[in-house]
Design a protein around this motif. Structure first.
Motif, PDB file in Angstrom:
ATOM      1  N   LEU A  74      40.956  37.733  43.358  1.00 17.25           N
ATOM      2  CA  LEU A  74      40.201  37.775  42.104  1.00 17.25           C
ATOM      3  C   LEU A  74      39.012  38.738  42.196  1.00 17.25           C
ATOM      4  N   ILE A  75      38.305  38.716  43.321  1.00 18.68           N
ATOM      5  CA  ILE A  75      37.132  39.585  43.495  1.00 18.68           C
ATOM      6  C   ILE A  75      37.520  41.057  43.465  1.00 18.68           C
ATOM      7  N   THR A  76      38.621  41.388  44.113  1.00 20.35           N
ATOM      8  CA  THR A  76      39.037  42.790  44.173  1.00 20.35           C
ATOM      9  C   THR A  76      39.761  43.244  42.911  1.00 20.35           C
ATOM     10  N   GLY A  77      40.072  42.322  42.015  1.00 21.18           N
ATOM     11  CA  GLY A  77      40.683  42.687  40.746  1.00 21.18           C
ATOM     12  C   GLY A  77      42.177  42.934  40.801  1.00 21.18           C
ATOM     13  N   ILE A  78      42.805  42.544  41.879  1.00 17.39           N
ATOM     14  CA  ILE A  78      44.248  42.749  42.013  1.00 17.39           C
ATOM     15  C   ILE A  78      45.001  42.072  40.868  1.00 17.39           C
ATOM     16  N   ASN A  79      44.517  40.936  40.440  1.00 17.46           N
ATOM     17  CA  ASN A  79      45.190  40.195  39.375  1.00 17.46           C
ATOM     18  C   ASN A  79      45.109  40.889  38.020  1.00 17.46           C
ATOM     19  N   ARG A  80      44.240  41.879  37.865  1.00 14.16           N
ATOM     20  CA  ARG A  80      44.068  42.545  36.566  1.00 14.16           C
ATOM     21  C   ARG A  80      44.745  43.913  36.484  1.00 14.16           C
ATOM     22  N   PHE A  81      45.374  44.352  37.541  1.00 14.80           N
ATOM     23  CA  PHE A  81      46.018  45.664  37.510  1.00 14.80           C
ATOM     24  C   PHE A  81      47.131  45.690  36.469  1.00 14.80           C
ATOM     25  N   VAL A  82      47.249  46.794  35.780  1.00  9.15           N
ATOM     26  CA  VAL A  82      48.386  47.033  34.889  1.00  9.15           C
ATOM     27  C   VAL A  82      49.416  47.751  35.759  1.00  9.15           C
ATOM     28  N   TRP A  83      50.434  47.012  36.164  1.00  7.99           N
ATOM     29  CA  TRP A  83      51.329  47.498  37.211  1.00  7.99           C
ATOM     30  C   TRP A  83      52.239  48.629  36.784  1.00  7.99           C
ATOM     31  N   ARG A  84      52.344  48.880  35.505  1.00  6.04           N
ATOM     32  CA  ARG A  84      53.144  50.030  35.062  1.00  6.04           C
ATOM     33  C   ARG A  84      52.509  51.327  35.513  1.00  6.04           C
ATOM     34  N   TYR A  85      51.181  51.312  35.674  1.00  6.60           N
ATOM     35  CA  TYR A  85      50.449  52.539  35.958  1.00  6.60           C
ATOM     36  C   TYR A  85      49.859  52.558  37.369  1.00  6.60           C
ATOM     37  N   VAL A  86      50.283  51.667  38.213  1.00  7.72           N
ATOM     38  CA  VAL A  86      49.706  51.555  39.545  1.00  7.72           C
ATOM     39  C   VAL A  86      50.285  52.602  40.479  1.00  7.72           C
ATOM     40  N   GLY A  87      49.416  53.133  41.304  1.00  5.19           N
ATOM     41  CA  GLY A  87      49.828  54.083  42.325  1.00  5.19           C
ATOM     42  C   GLY A  87      49.269  53.675  43.671  1.00  5.19           C
ATOM     43  N   MET A  88      49.251  54.611  44.557  1.00  9.75           N
ATOM     44  CA  MET A  88      48.794  54.337  45.919  1.00  9.75           C
ATOM     45  C   MET A  88      47.297  54.010  45.982  1.00  9.75           C
ATOM     46  N   THR A  89      46.527  54.474  45.033  1.00  6.23           N
ATOM     47  CA  THR A  89      45.089  54.193  45.089  1.00  6.23           C
ATOM     48  C   THR A  89      44.790  52.703  44.949  1.00  6.23           C
ATOM     49  N   GLU A  90      45.633  51.969  44.239  1.00  5.85           N
ATOM     50  CA  GLU A  90      45.415  50.532  44.082  1.00  5.85           C
ATOM     51  C   GLU A  90      45.694  49.759  45.361  1.00  5.85           C
ATOM     52  N   VAL A  91      46.427  50.349  46.269  1.00  8.46           N
ATOM     53  CA  VAL A  91      46.700  49.696  47.550  1.00  8.46           C
ATOM     54  C   VAL A  91      45.391  49.464  48.305  1.00  8.46           C
ATOM     55  N   ARG A  92      44.417  50.310  48.061  1.00 13.01           N
ATOM     56  CA  ARG A  92      43.099  50.146  48.704  1.00 13.01           C
ATOM     57  C   ARG A  92      42.508  48.778  48.366  1.00 13.01           C
ATOM     58  N   SER A  93      42.724  48.311  47.152  1.00 12.68           N
ATOM     59  CA  SER A  93      42.225  46.990  46.768  1.00 12.68           C
ATOM     60  C   SER A  93      42.881  45.889  47.593  1.00 12.68           C
ATOM     61  N   PHE A  94      44.148  46.064  47.927  1.00  9.67           N
ATOM     62  CA  PHE A  94      44.825  45.091  48.780  1.00  9.67           C
ATOM     63  C   PHE A  94      44.206  45.072  50.176  1.00  9.67           C
ATOM     64  N   LEU A  95      43.878  46.240  50.685  1.00 13.03           N
ATOM     65  CA  LEU A  95      43.235  46.308  51.996  1.00 13.03           C
ATOM     66  C   LEU A  95      41.864  45.639  51.964  1.00 13.03           C
ATOM     67  N   HIS A  96      41.127  45.855  50.892  1.00 17.63           N
ATOM     68  CA  HIS A  96      39.824  45.201  50.750  1.00 17.63           C
ATOM     69  C   HIS A  96      39.986  43.681  50.680  1.00 17.63           C
ATOM     70  N   ALA A  97      40.925  43.219  49.895  1.00 22.04           N
ATOM     71  CA  ALA A  97      41.147  41.781  49.765  1.00 22.04           C
ATOM     72  C   ALA A  97      41.542  41.170  51.105  1.00 22.04           C
ATOM     73  N   ALA A  98      42.396  41.860  51.839  1.00 20.87           N
ATOM     74  CA  ALA A  98      42.794  41.373  53.159  1.00 20.87           C
ATOM     75  C   ALA A  98      41.586  41.296  54.090  1.00 20.87           C
ATOM     76  N   PHE A  99      40.754  42.312  54.062  1.00 21.45           N
ATOM     77  CA  PHE A  99      39.557  42.338  54.900  1.00 21.45           C
ATOM     78  C   PHE A  99      38.589  41.223  54.499  1.00 21.45           C
ATOM     79  N   TYR A 100      38.364  41.059  53.188  1.00 20.14           N
ATOM     80  CA  TYR A 100      37.431  40.037  52.707  1.00 20.14           C
ATOM     81  C   TYR A 100      37.882  38.622  53.051  1.00 20.14           C
ATOM     82  N   SER A 101      39.177  38.415  53.124  1.00 21.86           N
ATOM     83  CA  SER A 101      39.661  37.072  53.437  1.00 21.86           C
ATOM     84  C   SER A 101      39.773  36.838  54.945  1.00 21.86           C
ATOM     85  N   ALA A 102      40.101  37.871  55.707  1.00 25.27           N
ATOM     86  CA  ALA A 102      40.282  37.682  57.147  1.00 25.27           C
ATOM     87  C   ALA A 102      38.954  37.628  57.907  1.00 25.27           C
TER      88      ALA A 102
END
Length: 153
Positions: A74-102
Protein backbone atom coordinates in the motif's frame (compact mmCIF):
# COMPACT_ATOMS: atom_id res chain seq x y z
CA UNK A 1 -25.26 -10.10 -31.78
CA UNK A 2 -24.39 -12.93 -29.40
CA UNK A 3 -23.38 -12.54 -25.73
CA UNK A 4 -19.65 -12.70 -26.45
CA UNK A 5 -19.80 -9.92 -29.01
CA UNK A 6 -21.96 -7.79 -26.74
CA UNK A 7 -19.67 -8.26 -23.74
CA UNK A 8 -16.60 -7.31 -25.76
CA UNK A 9 -18.06 -3.95 -26.81
CA UNK A 10 -18.00 -0.89 -24.55
CA UNK A 11 -21.28 -0.53 -22.69
CA UNK A 12 -22.41 -4.02 -23.71
CA UNK A 13 -21.63 -5.63 -20.39
CA UNK A 14 -18.33 -6.58 -18.94
CA UNK A 15 -16.32 -9.57 -20.10
CA UNK A 16 -15.48 -12.20 -17.48
CA UNK A 17 -11.90 -11.01 -17.03
CA UNK A 18 -12.90 -7.47 -16.08
CA UNK A 19 -14.78 -8.78 -13.05
CA UNK A 20 -11.61 -10.55 -11.91
CA UNK A 21 -9.68 -7.29 -12.10
CA UNK A 22 -11.65 -5.49 -9.42
CA UNK A 23 -9.56 -4.06 -6.61
CA UNK A 24 -11.18 -6.19 -3.89
CA UNK A 25 -10.39 -9.38 -5.77
CA UNK A 26 -6.82 -8.19 -6.26
CA UNK A 27 -6.45 -7.55 -2.51
CA UNK A 28 -7.67 -11.06 -1.71
CA UNK A 29 -5.31 -12.58 -4.29
CA UNK A 30 -2.43 -10.52 -2.90
CA UNK A 31 -3.13 -11.72 0.62
CA UNK A 32 -3.34 -15.33 -0.55
CA UNK A 33 0.03 -15.00 -2.30
CA UNK A 34 1.60 -13.44 0.80
CA UNK A 35 0.30 -16.21 3.07
CA UNK A 36 1.35 -18.93 0.64
CA UNK A 37 4.82 -17.42 0.23
CA UNK A 38 5.42 -17.39 4.00
CA UNK A 39 4.20 -20.98 4.37
CA UNK A 40 6.31 -22.20 1.44
CA UNK A 41 9.37 -20.34 2.77
CA UNK A 42 9.03 -22.05 6.15
CA UNK A 43 8.46 -25.42 4.49
CA UNK A 44 11.53 -24.99 2.29
CA UNK A 45 13.64 -23.94 5.27
CA UNK A 46 12.92 -27.23 7.00
CA UNK A 47 12.73 -29.48 3.92
CA UNK A 48 8.95 -29.75 4.35
CA UNK A 49 9.32 -31.27 7.86
CA UNK A 50 8.73 -28.27 10.10
CA UNK A 51 9.49 -29.03 13.76
CA UNK A 52 6.55 -28.46 16.10
CA UNK A 53 8.19 -25.51 17.88
CA UNK A 54 8.89 -23.74 14.59
CA UNK A 55 5.43 -24.52 13.30
CA UNK A 56 3.92 -22.76 16.32
CA UNK A 57 6.30 -19.81 15.83
CA UNK A 58 5.42 -19.60 12.16
CA UNK A 59 1.71 -19.48 12.95
CA UNK A 60 2.34 -16.66 15.44
CA UNK A 61 4.54 -14.75 12.95
CA UNK A 62 2.33 -15.23 9.89
CA UNK A 63 -0.27 -12.49 10.53
CA UNK A 64 2.38 -9.90 11.44
CA UNK A 65 4.52 -10.68 8.41
CA UNK A 66 1.59 -10.63 5.98
CA UNK A 67 0.31 -7.37 7.47
CA UNK A 68 3.76 -5.79 7.18
CA UNK A 69 4.09 -6.90 3.56
CA UNK A 70 0.58 -5.73 2.68
CA UNK A 71 1.27 -2.32 4.24
CA UNK A 72 4.47 -2.13 2.16
CA UNK A 73 2.38 -2.81 -0.95
CA UNK A 74 0.00 0.00 0.00
CA UNK A 75 2.81 2.45 0.88
CA UNK A 76 4.63 1.90 -2.40
CA UNK A 77 1.40 2.23 -4.39
CA UNK A 78 1.64 -1.14 -6.09
CA UNK A 79 -2.09 -1.62 -5.59
CA UNK A 80 -2.86 1.54 -7.60
CA UNK A 81 -0.88 0.80 -10.76
CA UNK A 82 -2.84 0.76 -14.01
CA UNK A 83 -1.38 -2.47 -15.31
CA UNK A 84 -2.20 -1.85 -18.95
CA UNK A 85 0.49 0.82 -18.97
CA UNK A 86 3.06 -0.72 -16.64
CA UNK A 87 6.64 -1.15 -17.70
CA UNK A 88 9.94 -1.97 -16.12
CA UNK A 89 10.04 1.27 -14.14
CA UNK A 90 7.20 0.04 -11.92
CA UNK A 91 9.28 -2.96 -10.91
CA UNK A 92 11.29 -0.53 -8.79
CA UNK A 93 8.24 -0.17 -6.55
CA UNK A 94 8.26 -3.92 -5.99
CA UNK A 95 11.90 -3.75 -4.93
CA UNK A 96 11.08 -0.92 -2.53
CA UNK A 97 8.15 -2.84 -1.06
CA UNK A 98 10.32 -5.92 -0.61
CA UNK A 99 13.00 -3.85 1.11
CA UNK A 100 10.48 -2.05 3.35
CA UNK A 101 8.98 -5.32 4.51
CA UNK A 102 12.18 -7.35 4.90
CA UNK A 103 14.25 -4.75 6.75
CA UNK A 104 12.13 -4.64 9.94
CA UNK A 105 11.99 -8.45 9.97
CA UNK A 106 15.77 -8.71 9.74
CA UNK A 107 16.20 -6.05 12.43
CA UNK A 108 13.82 -7.93 14.73
CA UNK A 109 15.65 -11.17 14.02
CA UNK A 110 19.03 -9.74 14.93
CA UNK A 111 18.00 -7.25 17.59
CA UNK A 112 15.51 -9.10 19.77
CA UNK A 113 16.81 -10.89 22.86
CA UNK A 114 16.52 -14.66 23.01
CA UNK A 115 13.51 -14.41 25.32
CA UNK A 116 11.52 -13.23 22.26
CA UNK A 117 12.53 -16.21 20.13
CA UNK A 118 8.93 -16.75 18.97
CA UNK A 119 9.26 -13.48 17.01
CA UNK A 120 12.67 -14.28 15.53
CA UNK A 121 12.05 -15.45 12.00
CA UNK A 122 14.96 -17.42 10.53
CA UNK A 123 16.92 -15.27 8.09
CA UNK A 124 16.55 -17.85 5.34
CA UNK A 125 12.76 -17.71 5.76
CA UNK A 126 12.82 -13.91 5.54
CA UNK A 127 14.84 -14.03 2.33
CA UNK A 128 12.79 -16.78 0.68
CA UNK A 129 9.50 -15.26 1.81
CA UNK A 130 10.42 -11.85 0.45
CA UNK A 131 11.42 -13.30 -2.92
CA UNK A 132 8.38 -15.55 -3.16
CA UNK A 133 5.91 -12.95 -1.90
CA UNK A 134 6.89 -10.06 -4.13
CA UNK A 135 7.69 -12.32 -7.06
CA UNK A 136 4.21 -13.79 -6.68
CA UNK A 137 2.58 -10.37 -6.40
CA UNK A 138 4.44 -9.25 -9.53
CA UNK A 139 3.43 -12.47 -11.32
CA UNK A 140 -0.22 -11.77 -10.48
CA UNK A 141 0.10 -8.36 -12.11
CA UNK A 142 1.79 -9.76 -15.18
CA UNK A 143 -0.92 -12.40 -15.48
CA UNK A 144 -3.58 -9.73 -15.10
CA UNK A 145 -1.99 -7.66 -17.86
CA UNK A 146 -1.64 -10.64 -20.19
CA UNK A 147 -5.30 -11.58 -19.67
CA UNK A 148 -6.30 -7.98 -20.38
CA UNK A 149 -4.20 -7.82 -23.55
CA UNK A 150 -5.42 -11.18 -24.77
CA UNK A 151 -9.09 -10.26 -24.55
CA UNK A 152 -8.69 -6.70 -25.78
CA UNK A 153 -7.09 -7.73 -29.07
Amino acid sequence: MNGEERSAKPGGGSPFWSRSLRREVQYVLDLLVLVAAFCVAYALRFDFHIPTGYLERGLIQLPAVVLLQFVAILITGINRFVWRYVGMTEVRSFLHAAFYSATPLVLLRVGLPDSFDHWQIPLSVILMDTLLAFGGILALRVLRRSIYERYER
